[in-house]
Motif scaffolding. Structure first.
Motif, PDB file in Angstrom:
ATOM      1  N   ASN A 147    -130.515  -6.072  -8.927  1.00 26.17           N
ATOM      2  CA  ASN A 147    -131.657  -6.166  -7.855  1.00 26.17           C
ATOM      3  C   ASN A 147    -131.307  -5.088  -6.797  1.00 26.17           C
ATOM      4  OD1 ASN A 147    -133.847  -7.255  -6.730  1.00 26.17           O
ATOM      5  ND2 ASN A 147    -133.146  -9.224  -6.511  1.00 26.17           N
ATOM      6  N   LEU A 148    -132.331  -5.043  -5.934  1.00 22.76           N
ATOM      7  CA  LEU A 148    -132.285  -4.045  -4.772  1.00 22.76           C
ATOM      8  C   LEU A 148    -132.742  -4.729  -3.424  1.00 22.76           C
ATOM      9  CD1 LEU A 148    -133.272  -0.588  -6.130  1.00 22.76           C
ATOM     10  CD2 LEU A 148    -131.124  -1.306  -5.059  1.00 22.76           C
ATOM     11  N   SER A 149    -132.386  -4.242  -2.426  1.00 25.15           N
ATOM     12  CA  SER A 149    -132.945  -4.982  -1.104  1.00 25.15           C
ATOM     13  C   SER A 149    -134.395  -4.565  -0.624  1.00 25.15           C
ATOM     14  CB  SER A 149    -132.244  -4.352   0.158  1.00 25.15           C
ATOM     15  OG  SER A 149    -132.699  -2.894   0.179  1.00 25.15           O
ATOM     16  N   SER A 150    -135.066  -5.349  -0.202  1.00 23.04           N
ATOM     17  CA  SER A 150    -136.541  -5.447   0.301  1.00 23.04           C
ATOM     18  C   SER A 150    -136.803  -4.077   0.749  1.00 23.04           C
ATOM     19  CB  SER A 150    -137.068  -6.456   0.771  1.00 23.04           C
ATOM     20  OG  SER A 150    -136.209  -7.026   1.666  1.00 23.04           O
ATOM     21  N   LYS A 153    -136.925  -1.417  -1.746  1.00 23.13           N
ATOM     22  CA  LYS A 153    -138.165  -1.616  -2.665  1.00 23.13           C
ATOM     23  C   LYS A 153    -139.482  -1.228  -1.560  1.00 23.13           C
ATOM     24  CE  LYS A 153    -136.529  -5.380  -5.475  1.00 23.13           C
ATOM     25  NZ  LYS A 153    -136.503  -6.913  -5.575  1.00 23.13           N
ATOM     26  N   SER A 174    -137.443  -7.797 -11.008  1.00 23.69           N
ATOM     27  CA  SER A 174    -136.307  -8.392 -10.981  1.00 23.69           C
ATOM     28  C   SER A 174    -136.198  -9.873 -11.289  1.00 23.69           C
ATOM     29  CB  SER A 174    -135.901  -8.303  -9.552  1.00 23.69           C
ATOM     30  OG  SER A 174    -136.653  -9.052  -8.519  1.00 23.69           O
ATOM     31  N   ASN A 175    -137.366 -10.521 -11.392  1.00 24.47           N
ATOM     32  CA  ASN A 175    -137.450 -11.952 -11.625  1.00 24.47           C
ATOM     33  C   ASN A 175    -137.902 -12.292 -13.069  1.00 24.47           C
ATOM     34  OD1 ASN A 175    -136.289 -13.219  -9.454  1.00 24.47           O
ATOM     35  ND2 ASN A 175    -138.411 -12.841  -8.282  1.00 24.47           N
TER      36      ASN A 175
HETATM   37  C1  LIG Z   1    -134.431  -9.717  -5.692  1.00 19.79           C
HETATM   38  O1  LIG Z   1    -134.717  -9.266  -4.441  1.00 19.79           O
HETATM   39  C2  LIG Z   1    -135.779  -9.781  -3.911  1.00 19.79           C
HETATM   40  C3  LIG Z   1    -135.746  -9.094  -2.572  1.00 19.79           C
HETATM   41  O2  LIG Z   1    -135.978  -7.543  -2.588  1.00 19.79           O
HETATM   42  C4  LIG Z   1    -135.936 -11.301  -3.944  1.00 19.79           C
HETATM   43  O3  LIG Z   1    -136.816 -11.700  -3.323  1.00 19.79           O
HETATM   44  C5  LIG Z   1    -135.785 -11.753  -5.488  1.00 19.79           C
HETATM   45  O4  LIG Z   1    -135.759 -13.174  -5.383  1.00 19.79           O
HETATM   46  C6  LIG Z   1    -134.482 -11.226  -5.926  1.00 19.79           C
HETATM   47  N1  LIG Z   1    -134.533 -11.564  -7.254  1.00 19.79           N
HETATM   48  C7  LIG Z   1    -133.335 -12.036  -8.169  1.00 19.79           C
HETATM   49  C8  LIG Z   1    -133.533 -12.420  -9.518  1.00 19.79           C
HETATM   50  O5  LIG Z   1    -132.170 -12.195  -7.506  1.00 19.79           O
END
Ligand SMILES: *[C@@H]1O[C@H](CO)[C@@H](O)[C@H](O)[C@H]1NC(C)=O
Ligand SMILES: *[C@@H]1O[C@H](CO)[C@@H](O)[C@H](O)[C@H]1NC(C)=O
Length: 184
Positions: A147-150, A153, A174-175
């Motif tokens: 995952n990456l920071s918002s 993104k 990411s989800n």
């Molecule tokens: C990945 O990061 C985003 C924020 O960029 C967050 O909202 C999301 O829940 C994260 N997903 C996971 C699977 O950790």
């Protein structure tokens, strides 16, 4: 004192110029080698982002070779319309005559460039697919971690918009199931 200021000023100009050119002049392709994860997929053609579509592939690694980049991906295949399975895809993209550009045959003919990377966290790709006289744009954001920071993104989403991709065609993976358990 004046001379010192002039020197400082010139150094600053040089540093700024280098930043602007980082992808062409200072770009070190060897540093993109290794593990990556697909984080965001975006396209100007919404149908290319379908869950089991050909372009929905999840990167595991990039191996930097002398004149090419070797990618390993996973893709989610649907069996009998119910069962999902992760399968491996290996692709080797070759350097083209244009600096920084690579090409690979996969569901048509693809050419891509690296728009931006900091090597340690993220990398952004810009890809054009041509098939049967039709063309579409695909932009991808990969992360070293799953995952990456918002912030990153959002920076990527803005870049997508600058290239004509609307927000609803920017898909955060990411989800979703990205075949993480199938990685080596
Ligand atoms: C990945 O990061 C985003 C924020 O960029 C967050 O909202 C999301 O829940 C994260 N997903 C996971 C699977 O950790
Ligand atoms: C996916 O790729 C295969 C092989 O190139 C092709 O036959 C098929 O039509 C593609 N599917 C879509 C929806 O484009």
């Amino acid at each position: 004192m004046k001379l010192l200021l002039l020197c400082l000023g010139l150094t600053l100009v040089c540093v700024l110029a280098e930043e602007a050119n980082s992808m062409s002049r200072n770009f070190n392709v060897e540093k993109i080698n290794g593990k990556w994860n697909s984080i965001i997929l975006a396209s100007d053609k919404k149908e290319k982002l379908e869950e089991h579509g050909n372009m929905t592939v999840f990167v595991e690694h990039i191996h930097v070779l002398e004149n090419s980049l070797a990618f390993k991906f996973h893709t989610l295949t649907l069996f009998y319309s119910i069962e999902e399975e992760c399968s491996e895809i290996f692709l080797v993209a070759d350097k083209t005559e244009k600096a920084g550009e690579y090409s690979v045959a996969y569901d048509g003919f693809n050419t891509f460039t690296i728009l931006k990377t900091d090597y340690d966290n993220y990398i952004m790709f810009y890809l054009i697919n041509k098939k049967d006289r039709k063309t579409f744009l695909l932009m991808e954001l990969y992360g070293r971690k799953p995952n990456l920071s918002s912030d990153i993104k959002e920076e990527f989403a803005k870049l997508c918009e600058e290239h004509g991709i609307v927000r609803e065609n920017i898909i955060d993976l990411s989800n979703t199931n990205r075949c993480l358990e199938a990685r080596e």
